[in-house]
Design a protein around this motif. Structure first.
Motif, PDB file in Angstrom:
ATOM      1  N   GLY A   1      13.511   2.004   5.986  1.00  0.00           N
ATOM      2  CA  GLY A   1      12.069   2.236   5.989  1.00  0.00           C
ATOM      3  C   GLY A   1      11.761   3.723   5.980  1.00  0.00           C
ATOM      4  O   GLY A   1      12.672   4.568   5.977  1.00  0.00           O
ATOM      5  N   ASP A   2      10.479   4.059   6.011  1.00  0.00           N
ATOM      6  CA  ASP A   2      10.006   5.440   5.913  1.00  0.00           C
ATOM      7  C   ASP A   2      10.760   6.371   6.875  1.00  0.00           C
ATOM      8  O   ASP A   2      10.794   6.121   8.082  1.00  0.00           O
ATOM      9  CB  ASP A   2       8.506   5.512   6.229  1.00  0.00           C
ATOM     10  N   ILE A   3      11.299   7.438   6.335  1.00  0.00           N
ATOM     11  CA  ILE A   3      11.968   8.452   7.157  1.00  0.00           C
ATOM     12  C   ILE A   3      10.899   9.462   7.575  1.00  0.00           C
ATOM     13  O   ILE A   3      10.267  10.098   6.724  1.00  0.00           O
ATOM     14  CB  ILE A   3      13.094   9.156   6.373  1.00  0.00           C
TER      15      ILE A   3
ATOM     16  N   CYS B   1      10.697   7.795   1.212  1.00  0.00           N
ATOM     17  CA  CYS B   1      10.665   9.232   1.542  1.00  0.00           C
ATOM     18  C   CYS B   1       9.256   9.794   1.733  1.00  0.00           C
ATOM     19  O   CYS B   1       9.090  11.003   1.862  1.00  0.00           O
ATOM     20  CB  CYS B   1      11.393  10.027   0.470  1.00  0.00           C
ATOM     21  N   GLU B   2       8.227   8.935   1.777  1.00  0.00           N
ATOM     22  CA  GLU B   2       6.863   9.492   1.757  1.00  0.00           C
ATOM     23  C   GLU B   2       6.537  10.393   2.950  1.00  0.00           C
ATOM     24  O   GLU B   2       5.655  11.228   2.871  1.00  0.00           O
ATOM     25  CB  GLU B   2       5.817   8.373   1.646  1.00  0.00           C
ATOM     26  N   ASN B   3       7.248  10.221   4.075  1.00  0.00           N
ATOM     27  CA  ASN B   3       6.982  11.027   5.282  1.00  0.00           C
ATOM     28  C   ASN B   3       8.117  11.996   5.601  1.00  0.00           C
ATOM     29  O   ASN B   3       8.225  12.502   6.724  1.00  0.00           O
ATOM     30  CB  ASN B   3       6.769  10.112   6.495  1.00  0.00           C
TER      31      ASN B   3
ATOM     32  N   GLY C   1       5.238   6.253  -1.341  1.00  0.00           N
ATOM     33  CA  GLY C   1       3.949   5.581  -1.161  1.00  0.00           C
ATOM     34  C   GLY C   1       2.829   6.592  -1.129  1.00  0.00           C
ATOM     35  O   GLY C   1       2.971   7.706  -1.643  1.00  0.00           O
ATOM     36  N   ASN C   2       1.737   6.220  -0.460  1.00  0.00           N
ATOM     37  CA  ASN C   2       0.518   7.053  -0.469  1.00  0.00           C
ATOM     38  C   ASN C   2       0.737   8.500  -0.031  1.00  0.00           C
ATOM     39  O   ASN C   2       0.095   9.408  -0.548  1.00  0.00           O
ATOM     40  CB  ASN C   2      -0.561   6.395   0.404  1.00  0.00           C
ATOM     41  N   HIS C   3       1.659   8.742   0.906  1.00  0.00           N
ATOM     42  CA  HIS C   3       1.853  10.116   1.413  1.00  0.00           C
ATOM     43  C   HIS C   3       2.721  10.990   0.502  1.00  0.00           C
ATOM     44  O   HIS C   3       2.932  12.163   0.813  1.00  0.00           O
ATOM     45  CB  HIS C   3       2.438  10.092   2.824  1.00  0.00           C
ATOM     46  N   ILE C   4       3.202  10.432  -0.592  1.00  0.00           N
ATOM     47  CA  ILE C   4       4.056  11.229  -1.478  1.00  0.00           C
ATOM     48  C   ILE C   4       3.294  12.438  -2.044  1.00  0.00           C
ATOM     49  O   ILE C   4       3.890  13.445  -2.407  1.00  0.00           O
ATOM     50  CB  ILE C   4       4.642  10.360  -2.635  1.00  0.00           C
TER      51      ILE C   4
ATOM     52  N   PHE D   1       7.582  -2.636  -1.692  1.00  0.00           N
ATOM     53  CA  PHE D   1       6.131  -2.838  -1.741  1.00  0.00           C
ATOM     54  C   PHE D   1       5.507  -2.120  -0.557  1.00  0.00           C
ATOM     55  O   PHE D   1       5.621  -2.572   0.591  1.00  0.00           O
ATOM     56  CB  PHE D   1       5.799  -4.328  -1.732  1.00  0.00           C
ATOM     57  N   HIS D   2       4.857  -1.003  -0.862  1.00  0.00           N
ATOM     58  CA  HIS D   2       4.303  -0.126   0.166  1.00  0.00           C
ATOM     59  C   HIS D   2       2.860  -0.536   0.419  1.00  0.00           C
ATOM     60  O   HIS D   2       1.973  -0.239  -0.385  1.00  0.00           O
ATOM     61  CB  HIS D   2       4.392   1.318  -0.352  1.00  0.00           C
ATOM     62  N   ALA D   3       2.627  -1.237   1.493  1.00  0.00           N
ATOM     63  CA  ALA D   3       1.287  -1.791   1.693  1.00  0.00           C
ATOM     64  C   ALA D   3       0.951  -1.922   3.169  1.00  0.00           C
ATOM     65  O   ALA D   3       1.833  -2.006   4.018  1.00  0.00           O
ATOM     66  CB  ALA D   3       1.190  -3.157   1.018  1.00  0.00           C
TER      67      ALA D   3
ATOM     68  N   THR E   1       7.152  -1.554   3.089  1.00  0.00           N
ATOM     69  CA  THR E   1       7.170  -0.292   3.840  1.00  0.00           C
ATOM     70  C   THR E   1       5.722   0.087   4.136  1.00  0.00           C
ATOM     71  O   THR E   1       4.796  -0.610   3.742  1.00  0.00           O
ATOM     72  CB  THR E   1       7.866   0.847   3.049  1.00  0.00           C
ATOM     73  N   HIS E   2       5.544   1.204   4.852  1.00  0.00           N
ATOM     74  CA  HIS E   2       4.263   1.843   5.166  1.00  0.00           C
ATOM     75  C   HIS E   2       3.781   1.633   6.596  1.00  0.00           C
ATOM     76  O   HIS E   2       3.176   2.529   7.161  1.00  0.00           O
ATOM     77  CB  HIS E   2       3.149   1.427   4.184  1.00  0.00           C
ATOM     78  N   THR E   3       4.041   0.469   7.209  1.00  0.00           N
ATOM     79  CA  THR E   3       3.518   0.284   8.570  1.00  0.00           C
ATOM     80  C   THR E   3       4.402   0.942   9.626  1.00  0.00           C
ATOM     81  O   THR E   3       3.956   1.173  10.749  1.00  0.00           O
ATOM     82  CB  THR E   3       3.365  -1.205   8.939  1.00  0.00           C
TER      83      THR E   3
HETATM   84 FE   FE2 Z   1       2.391   4.967   3.525  1.00  0.00          FE
END
Ligand code: FE2
Ligand code: FE2
Length: 269
Positions: free
Chosen positions: A16-18, A47-49, A75-78, A159-161, A184-186
């Motif tokens: 998941g998100d690092i 890798c978004e974070n 995801g959104n933070h990319i 699926f980043h949601a 991912t994302h949560t």
């Molecule tokens: Fe995200």
């Protein structure tokens, strides 16, 4: 192929998100033992974070490639660090969600090769409480069709949601068409890892790689204050005990169907 696995199995490890430096630390300190134990064939992470909790940088991506991660979804933070724009343009092993508008830098899917086996990786983003991207169902289906036409039957989707129902629905929609769908994302791992009836491995959220005693990777005191006072206060990446979250999926090379999914939850004080 090593270990007691059958020759026709490919083992994929997905994180998941690092989250920032603590997340990178979790990968560097806990991944070597995991590799030794589980002997994955290929390793991916979101890798978004990665850089300071927001977006990516050359230095942090390189650090994670060196630590053994083979490819990245996001995801959104990319888009949080401009430095990342150039990086995702030229680095095919870093994806951004495929359902962003045309003209956005980077790519939303790619094909990687391991031991002569081609693996399609697709990154999609949800539409609830996030930007109004194109439908992940429609765009996802088009990419899956394209990959299948190219003879690729091992396909993994990140699926980043935000919302559970959107993730569960997409899981059912693509069941039998892809090998694995991981959410991912949560940043909080869900307990629903399973193989759907059509042979698709599924989990609503992989969780995160970051500070265990945090609010989804950020300093808890700051997060609490934001909720209490409703005033803007800059998030900071939390430190302390490490948490490493993900799954291992075993996929039949010939059929592309998943035969096992195992949740990974490792901690270090
Ligand atoms: Fe995200
Ligand atoms: Fe995230």
């Amino acid at each position: 192929m090593t270990g007691n696995r059958k020759e026709n199995i490919i083992r994929v490890l997905l994180f998941g998100d690092i989250i920032g430096k603590t997340g990178r630390q979790a990968v560097k300190e806990l991944l070597p033992k995991l590799i030794e134990e589980k002997k994955p064939d290929i390793i991916g992470a979101n890798c978004e974070n990665l850089a300071g909790g927001f977006g990516i940088s050359e230095k942090t991506i390189k650090e994670m490639f060196n630590a053994g991660i083979d490819f990245f979804t996001s995801g959104n933070h990319i888009w949080d660090k401009k430095e990342g724009f150039e990086l995702i343009k030229r680095e095919p092993r870093i994806l951004r969600p495929a359902n962003y508008p045309e003209g956005v830098p980077g790519r939303g899917y790619t094909i990687l090769t391991r031991d002569d086996v081609r693996i399609g990786i697709i990154n999609l983003q949800g539409r609830k409480f996030l930007s109004e991207v194109d439908s992940p169902f429609v765009i996802g289906e088009k990419i899956i069709e394209k990959l299948k036409k190219d003879g690729i039957n091992i396909i993994i989707i990140d699926f980043h949601a935000e919302i559970t129902s959107e993730k569960v629905a997409l899981g059912w929609y693509f069941d039998g068409k892809v090998s694995a769908i991981v959410g991912t994302h949560t940043h909080v791992q869900t307990a629903d890892a399973k193989i759907l009836p059509g042979g698709t491995a599924y989990i609503t959220d992989l969780g995160m790689c970051g500070a265990r005693d945090s609010v989804i990777g950020m300093k808890k005191e700051i997060a609490i204050e934001r909720f209490l006072k409703l005033m803007p206060k800059r998030f900071e990446v939390a430190k302390g005990a490490l948490l490493l979250n993900g799954v291992i999926v075993d996929i039949d090379k010939n059929s592309g169907k998943a035969i096992n999914i195992e949740r990974i939850w490792r901690e270090k004080e």
